[in-house]
Design a protein around this motif. Structure first.
Motif, short mmCIF file in Angstrom:
data_model
loop_
_atom_site.label_atom_id
_atom_site.label_comp_id
_atom_site.label_asym_id
_atom_site.label_seq_id
_atom_site.Cartn_x
_atom_site.Cartn_y
_atom_site.Cartn_z
N GLY A 149 0.78 -1.23 0.00
CA GLY A 149 0.00 0.00 0.00
C GLY A 149 0.81 1.28 0.00
O GLY A 149 0.25 2.37 0.02
N HIS A 150 2.13 1.17 0.00
CA HIS A 150 2.98 2.34 -0.08
C HIS A 150 3.22 2.69 -1.56
O HIS A 150 2.72 2.00 -2.45
N PHE A 151 4.01 3.73 -1.79
CA PHE A 151 4.26 4.17 -3.15
C PHE A 151 5.76 4.30 -3.38
O PHE A 151 6.50 4.74 -2.50
N MET A 152 6.20 3.89 -4.57
CA MET A 152 7.59 3.98 -4.96
C MET A 152 7.68 5.00 -6.09
O MET A 152 6.96 4.88 -7.09
N VAL A 153 8.52 6.01 -5.91
CA VAL A 153 8.71 7.06 -6.90
C VAL A 153 10.10 6.89 -7.49
O VAL A 153 11.09 6.86 -6.76
#
Length: 71
Positions: free
Chosen positions: A26-30
Motif C-alpha cells: 500500500g505504499h508508493f515507490m517514486v
C-alpha cells in the motif's frame, strides 16, 4: 529493486521516464528516469516527490521554495 518492481502497480509514468508505482503493502515507490527510487507512505507524498524530480525544485511551503539538490 527488481522484486519491488515486480510486485508493484504502475500509477503514472511521465514523458521524462519518472514514475509512481503502488506497492503490495500500500505504499508508493517514486522513481526518476534513471531508476533511482524512493518510497513514500501516501500518494500525496509520492506526487510531491515526482514533482520535485520533474521540476528540480521542492516546495516545502506555499510562499517559499528552494532547489532540491538531493535528486
Amino acid at each position: 529493486m527488481t522484486s519491488a518492481m515486480a510486485k508493484s502497480e504502475l500509477v503514472v509514468k511521465t514523458p521524462h521516464g519518472a514514475s509512481i508505482h503502488k506497492t503490495e503493502d500500500g505504499h508508493f515507490m517514486v522513481c526518476d528516469g534513471e531508476n533511482h527510487c524512493r518510497f513514500t507512505r501516501s500518494l500525496y507524498s509520492a506526487e510531491q516527490e515526482l514533482d520535485a524530480i520533474e521540476t528540480g525544485f521542492f516546495f516545502p511551503y506555499s510562499t517559499a521554495f528552494r532547489q532540491d539538490r538531493g535528486l
